[in-house]
Scaffold this motif. Sequence first.
Motif, PDB file in Angstrom:
ATOM      1  N   PRO A  51      -8.639   6.545   2.875  1.00 46.83           N
ATOM      2  CA  PRO A  51      -7.811   6.542   3.753  1.00 46.83           C
ATOM      3  C   PRO A  51      -7.246   5.234   3.873  1.00 46.83           C
ATOM      4  O   PRO A  51      -6.345   4.932   4.621  1.00 46.83           O
ATOM      5  CB  PRO A  51      -8.468   6.893   5.032  1.00 46.83           C
ATOM      6  CG  PRO A  51     -10.124   6.728   4.734  1.00 46.83           C
ATOM      7  CD  PRO A  51     -10.340   6.696   3.112  1.00 46.83           C
ATOM      8  N   SER A  52      -7.859   4.068   3.630  1.00 47.53           N
ATOM      9  CA  SER A  52      -7.257   2.873   3.667  1.00 47.53           C
ATOM     10  C   SER A  52      -6.331   2.328   2.446  1.00 47.53           C
ATOM     11  O   SER A  52      -5.361   1.475   2.795  1.00 47.53           O
ATOM     12  CB  SER A  52      -8.374   1.719   3.448  1.00 47.53           C
ATOM     13  OG  SER A  52      -9.461   1.924   4.466  1.00 47.53           O
ATOM     14  N   SER A  53      -6.140   2.950   1.414  1.00 40.93           N
ATOM     15  CA  SER A  53      -5.404   2.434   0.219  1.00 40.93           C
ATOM     16  C   SER A  53      -4.640   3.624  -0.136  1.00 40.93           C
ATOM     17  O   SER A  53      -5.209   4.431  -0.727  1.00 40.93           O
ATOM     18  CB  SER A  53      -6.109   1.834  -0.748  1.00 40.93           C
ATOM     19  OG  SER A  53      -5.131   1.723  -1.811  1.00 40.93           O
ATOM     20  N   LYS A  54      -3.360   3.542  -0.173  1.00 41.36           N
ATOM     21  CA  LYS A  54      -2.583   4.676  -0.821  1.00 41.36           C
ATOM     22  C   LYS A  54      -2.636   4.674  -2.228  1.00 41.36           C
ATOM     23  O   LYS A  54      -2.666   5.744  -2.836  1.00 41.36           O
ATOM     24  CB  LYS A  54      -0.906   4.396  -0.370  1.00 41.36           C
ATOM     25  CG  LYS A  54      -0.089   5.524  -0.783  1.00 41.36           C
ATOM     26  CD  LYS A  54       1.574   4.978  -0.428  1.00 41.36           C
ATOM     27  CE  LYS A  54       2.452   6.069  -0.946  1.00 41.36           C
ATOM     28  NZ  LYS A  54       3.688   5.731  -0.615  1.00 41.36           N
ATOM     29  N   GLU A  55      -2.635   3.555  -2.880  1.00 41.76           N
ATOM     30  CA  GLU A  55      -2.969   3.359  -4.197  1.00 41.76           C
ATOM     31  C   GLU A  55      -4.157   4.060  -4.656  1.00 41.76           C
ATOM     32  O   GLU A  55      -4.317   4.798  -5.621  1.00 41.76           O
ATOM     33  CB  GLU A  55      -2.663   1.790  -4.562  1.00 41.76           C
ATOM     34  CG  GLU A  55      -3.006   1.656  -6.311  1.00 41.76           C
ATOM     35  CD  GLU A  55      -3.219   0.075  -6.469  1.00 41.76           C
ATOM     36  OE1 GLU A  55      -2.672   0.010  -7.550  1.00 41.76           O
ATOM     37  OE2 GLU A  55      -3.803  -0.503  -5.790  1.00 41.76           O
ATOM     38  N   PHE A  56      -5.314   3.782  -3.857  1.00 42.73           N
ATOM     39  CA  PHE A  56      -6.578   4.127  -4.367  1.00 42.73           C
ATOM     40  C   PHE A  56      -6.277   6.022  -4.287  1.00 42.73           C
ATOM     41  O   PHE A  56      -6.833   6.555  -5.013  1.00 42.73           O
ATOM     42  CB  PHE A  56      -7.623   3.784  -3.543  1.00 42.73           C
ATOM     43  CG  PHE A  56      -8.926   4.139  -3.738  1.00 42.73           C
ATOM     44  CD1 PHE A  56      -9.864   3.416  -4.369  1.00 42.73           C
ATOM     45  CD2 PHE A  56      -9.611   5.390  -3.351  1.00 42.73           C
ATOM     46  CE1 PHE A  56     -11.184   3.672  -4.761  1.00 42.73           C
ATOM     47  CE2 PHE A  56     -10.968   5.683  -3.705  1.00 42.73           C
ATOM     48  CZ  PHE A  56     -11.501   4.855  -4.429  1.00 42.73           C
ATOM     49  N   ALA A  57      -5.672   6.399  -2.945  1.00 40.70           N
ATOM     50  CA  ALA A  57      -5.798   7.857  -3.013  1.00 40.70           C
ATOM     51  C   ALA A  57      -4.987   8.524  -4.211  1.00 40.70           C
ATOM     52  O   ALA A  57      -5.307   9.351  -4.834  1.00 40.70           O
ATOM     53  CB  ALA A  57      -4.827   8.104  -1.623  1.00 40.70           C
ATOM     54  N   GLN A  58      -3.758   7.837  -4.519  1.00 37.70           N
ATOM     55  CA  GLN A  58      -2.928   8.205  -5.690  1.00 37.70           C
ATOM     56  C   GLN A  58      -3.980   8.180  -7.144  1.00 37.70           C
ATOM     57  O   GLN A  58      -3.917   9.190  -7.921  1.00 37.70           O
ATOM     58  CB  GLN A  58      -1.770   7.703  -6.159  1.00 37.70           C
ATOM     59  CG  GLN A  58      -0.924   7.683  -4.723  1.00 37.70           C
ATOM     60  CD  GLN A  58       0.290   6.837  -4.774  1.00 37.70           C
ATOM     61  OE1 GLN A  58       0.434   5.600  -5.697  1.00 37.70           O
ATOM     62  NE2 GLN A  58       1.631   7.358  -4.163  1.00 37.70           N
ATOM     63  N   GLN A  59      -4.501   7.126  -7.276  1.00 33.90           N
ATOM     64  CA  GLN A  59      -5.556   7.002  -8.284  1.00 33.90           C
ATOM     65  C   GLN A  59      -6.688   8.309  -8.635  1.00 33.90           C
ATOM     66  O   GLN A  59      -7.081   8.394  -9.719  1.00 33.90           O
ATOM     67  CB  GLN A  59      -6.330   5.487  -8.492  1.00 33.90           C
ATOM     68  CG  GLN A  59      -5.209   4.622  -8.841  1.00 33.90           C
ATOM     69  CD  GLN A  59      -5.822   3.222  -8.443  1.00 33.90           C
ATOM     70  OE1 GLN A  59      -7.101   3.230  -8.078  1.00 33.90           O
ATOM     71  NE2 GLN A  59      -5.350   2.081  -9.043  1.00 33.90           N
ATOM     72  N   VAL A  60      -6.917   8.834  -7.457  1.00 36.38           N
ATOM     73  CA  VAL A  60      -8.024   9.905  -7.498  1.00 36.38           C
ATOM     74  C   VAL A  60      -7.222  11.423  -7.146  1.00 36.38           C
ATOM     75  O   VAL A  60      -7.771  12.255  -7.093  1.00 36.38           O
ATOM     76  CB  VAL A  60      -9.121   9.804  -6.296  1.00 36.38           C
ATOM     77  CG1 VAL A  60     -10.107   8.563  -6.461  1.00 36.38           C
ATOM     78  CG2 VAL A  60      -8.539   9.688  -4.900  1.00 36.38           C
ATOM     79  N   GLY A  61      -5.927  11.305  -7.645  1.00 31.77           N
ATOM     80  CA  GLY A  61      -5.216  12.497  -7.750  1.00 31.77           C
ATOM     81  C   GLY A  61      -4.560  12.981  -6.505  1.00 31.77           C
ATOM     82  O   GLY A  61      -3.964  14.194  -6.684  1.00 31.77           O
TER      83      GLY A  61
END
Length: 349
Positions: A51-61
């Motif tokens: 929930p902190s990083s948009k990039e991280f969320a996208q990297q996990v699909g």
Amino acid sequence: MSGTSTGKTNAGNFFEDFTVGQVIEHATPRTITEGDRALYQALYPTRFALPSSKEFAQQVGLTEHPVEELIGFHIAFGKTVPDVSLNAVANLGYAECRFHQPVVPGDTLRTSSEVIGLKQNSNGKTGVVHVRSTATNQRGEVAIDWCRWVMVNKRDVEAPAPETFVPDLKSVVAPEDLIIPAGLDFTGYDFTAAGETFRFGDYEVGEKIDHVDGVTLTDPEHMLATRLWQNTAKVHFNVQARTDGNRLIYGGHIISLARALSFNGLANAQLIAAINAGAHVAPAYADRTIYAWSEVLDKAETAAPGVGAMRLRLVATRGRDESMILRGDDGKYADGVLLDLDYWVLIPV
């Protein structure tokens, strides 16, 4: 103005106003914004990467960047307060809570509740109301549903008691009934960005984890948080609403604090999938310092790539409890326990 009228003011429902089977459509739909994310991070020491990083969320699909599950829960819960618990003594517990899909900025939540149980207390002054609440988004899709029970004052102690009906609620959401967000894939999970290397296989059932850090409660913060969720329960704001003159801290505030503190040792428990049960064991007030520990209760595989489910008990305490004992030999909760929350999280395998 020639006189004063309170006839147009919502006084809230009292225990004798509820009937089993009654359906209540709650007012004021609420749109989630990036401001909710920012304020949540200001109020609670949360550091979960997804929930902190948009990039991280996208990297996990995930195609969109969700807010923390508890933001949606608090907002949906807050909608129910004017109709269910405005005249409550205390919120007592939760069951059968499932997060059906991530809530993202731009989603508008509205909530309805069905009364599923009633039981008057022996003192004749209060009773316990069980409700099943459902939050839907702007497309009419279910976002969150849950059951809770709350102790509510009677308006008239002479009013006859309703027929007692206590619903039979599941003690745990079965692993196969957990809903995995569409597209979630932890096979390429970035453990460095997440902050810890511990994954599904590193935890054992029965293991306890001390989350170490503490947060001292303040009245301004908990009242700000409760207003953010549009929770209007009198006991959280008005010192005259309780005989002891204290503002009772919203139980959800303790849940969010404890969940945020659980980052230490559970940083990769990125998503809450369900809340099996929860009890606000004791009231919390300003100037108390809250600590937390967790116990691993169960583990289960899921069909999503690289994703495991772990069932945790999250315990919040008043002051640090290094013994991590939940109950004494008499079966009663240990002194200082404030919250006992049983929930499922999604974690990389």
